[in-house]
Design an enzyme around this catalytic site. Structure first.
Site, PDB file in Angstrom:
ATOM      1  N   HIS A 127      -1.002  -0.002  -9.608  1.00  0.00           N
ATOM      2  CA  HIS A 127      -1.683  -0.891  -8.643  1.00  0.00           C
ATOM      3  C   HIS A 127      -2.305  -2.099  -9.377  1.00  0.00           C
ATOM      4  CE1 HIS A 127      -3.731  -1.049  -4.460  1.00  0.00           C
ATOM      5  NE2 HIS A 127      -3.642  -2.273  -4.965  1.00  0.00           N
ATOM      6  N   ARG A 151       0.849  -1.193   0.000  1.00  0.00           N
ATOM      7  CA  ARG A 151       0.000   0.000   0.000  1.00  0.00           C
ATOM      8  C   ARG A 151       0.886   1.244   0.000  1.00  0.00           C
ATOM      9  NH1 ARG A 151      -3.639  -2.709  -1.489  1.00  0.00           N
ATOM     10  NH2 ARG A 151      -5.677  -3.024  -0.543  1.00  0.00           N
ATOM     11  N   GLU A 168      -4.220   7.404  -5.146  1.00  0.00           N
ATOM     12  CA  GLU A 168      -4.639   6.492  -6.219  1.00  0.00           C
ATOM     13  C   GLU A 168      -6.098   6.742  -6.562  1.00  0.00           C
ATOM     14  OE1 GLU A 168      -3.878   2.389  -5.443  1.00  0.00           O
ATOM     15  OE2 GLU A 168      -1.818   2.724  -4.841  1.00  0.00           O
TER      16      GLU A 168
END
Ligand code: DGY
Length: 320
Positions: free
Chosen positions: A286, A239, A268
């Site tokens: 991601h 993360r 994000e």
């Protein structure tokens, strides 16, 4: 008996949507936009359960406004940092995640990032793609060879253990930092560091594989970057919240950290625009779990959890 109503907040893969429609009255987010807090709150009035992704954020404030009709939130993710688990438990809402099924795919991306950062993949691709590759020279594009080097895994859970396994294929020496030491059968010779600082000072590549729990926010901060071995590499497939991005920029600009491979960012979607100027950063949007196989497995695991819940059993992956 009427089928339970299931709000599916994103367009999941076709086999997953097909199975969901078979067993539930599905309400879909047809244009696949990221739902706002207001939309999530409104959706809770019409549904017995929601199948969500990490893009849907359930803060304490959002949870306080959810309709009591909503009884279950099945995550299509292993990470649950976008959910206030305590608030959801207090509201009587069962939450599940999808462990195990994405470990292989995420470990693949960790290796890709490690190699991409170490061997300067972005710079090389850019040279060829933009037509600025005019020469070959013995000192051109020399990178860092990972074979036989030391890899430090921060968070030796399911994903961390698969990363270790893949890295052993490159003859890497495995070190790890974890809340507790693992049994020898799982360690497989890896060196345990009870203190993160000790691991950082010994390894050539640091791979972050721990959850973004409250105590792990900015785990990699300015102090920790100075504790990394000079010339080492950071890889993050966990993360963005784990990394102080300004401190990472300073560490890269000073050369103390050689390169970084990042699949996760504080912001994000979008990432950090300042990273775009730094060729030593190899970045992906991601996509750790983004394979057809894994996304189907994640969806099926979420549906298994929903099925268990609605048949009166404890879902296998209950997290709160
Ligand atoms: C996860 O499962 O947590 C991945 O980051 C994708 O959401």
């Amino acid at each position: 008996m009427a089928k339970p109503v299931l709000w599916v907040t994103r367009q999941l893969t076709d086999p997953v949507m097909a199975r969901a429609r078979l067993d539930y009255q599905v309400i879909e987010n047809r244009d696949d936009h990221v739902m706002t807090s207001e939309e999530l709150i409104r959706a809770s009035r019409d549904a017995d359960a929601m199948l969500i992704c990490h893009s849907e954020i359930y803060t304490k404030d959002v949870v306080a406004q959810l309709d009591p009709r909503l009884k279950m939130i099945a995550n299509h993710s292993v990470g649950t940092d976008h959910c206030d688990l305590q608030a959801l438990a207090d509201a009587g809402i069962c939450v599940t995640n999808t462990p195990d099924v994405l470990s292989d795919a995420t470990a693949e991306i960790a290796m890709l990032l490690m190699l991409g950062a170490a061997r300067r993949a972005y710079e090389g691709d850019h040279m060829v793609r933009t037509g600025i590759w005019h020469d070959w020279a013995p000192k051109m594009m020399n990178g860092f060879q990972i074979t036989g080097k030391r890899l430090g895994i921060v968070g030796m859970g399911r994903v961390g253990q698969v990363v270790a396994e893949r890295a052993r294929g490159f003859d890497m020496e495995i070190h790890y930092h974890n809340r507790s030491r693992l049994p020898a059968s799982v360690e497989k010779g890896a060196k345990f560091h009870s203190e993160l600082e000790s691991l950082l000072s010994e390894v050539d590549v640091v791979s972050l594989n721990c959850p973004a729990s409250a105590e792990n926010i900015n785990l990699m901060n300015a102090k920790r970057f100075t504790q990394m071995k000079a010339g080492s590499i950071l890889v993050n497939t966990a993360r963005g919240a784990l990394v102080d991005e300004d401190a990472l920029l300073d560490a890269l600009n000073s050369g103390h950290v050689r390169a970084a491979g990042l699949d996760c960012f504080k912001n994000e979607p979008g990432g950090n625009p300042s990273f775009s100027d730094i060729p030593q950063i190899f970045m992906l949007p991601h996509i750790g779990s983004a394979t057809d196989d894994t996304r189907a497995a994640m969806g099926f695991r979420a549906l298994d959890n929903l099925d268990a819940f609605f048949s009166g059993k404890e879902p296998r992956d209950k997290v709160n």
